[in-house]
Scaffold this active site. Structure first.
Site, PDB file in Angstrom:
ATOM      1  N   SER A 173      16.956  41.795 -15.697  1.00 46.21           N
ATOM      2  CA  SER A 173      15.880  40.977 -16.180  1.00 46.21           C
ATOM      3  C   SER A 173      14.719  40.720 -15.008  1.00 46.21           C
ATOM      4  CB  SER A 173      16.460  39.586 -16.421  1.00 46.21           C
ATOM      5  OG  SER A 173      16.783  39.082 -15.433  1.00 46.21           O
TER       6      SER A 173
ATOM      7  N   LYS B 139      16.224  33.549 -11.640  1.00 47.78           N
ATOM      8  CA  LYS B 139      15.090  33.716 -12.707  1.00 47.78           C
ATOM      9  C   LYS B 139      13.845  33.071 -11.880  1.00 47.78           C
ATOM     10  CE  LYS B 139      17.465  34.575 -16.527  1.00 47.78           C
ATOM     11  NZ  LYS B 139      17.124  35.957 -17.148  1.00 47.78           N
TER      12      LYS B 139
END
Length: 203
Positions: free
Chosen positions: A121, A158
């Protein structure tokens, strides 16, 4: 000074620097004997001679300082606490895989831990599976920091951003269907990523 003695000097200094880099402590005289093959009586004599000649500093006991040691950046030791799933998250747990050392000139000051990235990701941020992510341990972060945050009992790596005064944990991958944004009701920061190490791909 004869070539043999000069070579012995160089060999001893090289071994001391290598030993210190690997163990973060000075070698004993017996360590130097075992590592260089130079006889015990000669090691004592050479260390004293090198101290007198300014090659290194030796107090006659255990403290040995070479020029290279003085030039070395302070280092930070840290635990590698397993893997972090950049996609779906990794269950929060502390499982020490190994210990590593990073120069303070690269990571800065603070308390650190490292995680090994598993998902994809964050590939658009240059973070790939197998990379070591160096994280400064802290419970606050700024917008646009890369953070390790706890969400639904799982750690996530993230990009921290904000939308309409709400925090968003955002993946760095164009495939938003596979890697959707996370909107945490209670943002819990575990740390801020400061650098990433990975092997070059020789294809």
């Amino acid at each position: 000074m004869g070539k043999k003695r000069t070579d012995r000097y160089s060999g001893i200094v090289e071994y001391i620097n290598q030993y210190y880099a690997e163990n973060m402590r000075y070698p004993s005289v017996r360590d130097i004997v075992a590592g260089t093959g130079v006889p015990l009586s000669s090691v004592h004599r050479y260390l004293k001679e090198m101290d007198e000649n300014g090659v290194l500093q030796y107090d006659g006991r255990r403290s040995i300082n070479t020029t290279e040691m003085g030039m070395e950046s302070p280092s930070r030791y840290m635990k590698v606490l397993g893997y972090v799933e950049c996609g779906e998250g990794q269950e929060e747990e502390e499982s020490v895989i190994e210990y590593i050392r990073m120069p303070e000139s690269i990571v800065g000051k603070g308390e650190f831990f490292a995680l090994i990235e598993k998902g994809e990701s964050m590939i658009d941020a240059g973070i790939y599976p197998g990379d070591y992510v160096i994280v400064r341990q802290q419970n606050t972060a700024d917008v646009d920091d890369y953070v390790v945050a706890l969400y639904e009992g799982k750690n996530n790596l993230k990009l921290l951003q904000k939308e309409d005064d709400k925090y968003v944990l955002r993946s760095c991958n164009k495939d938003k269907e596979t890697y959707p944004d996370i909107y945490p009701d209670d943002l819990k920061i575990q740390g801020v990523a400061v650098c990433v190490t990975h092997k070059l791909n020789h294809n």
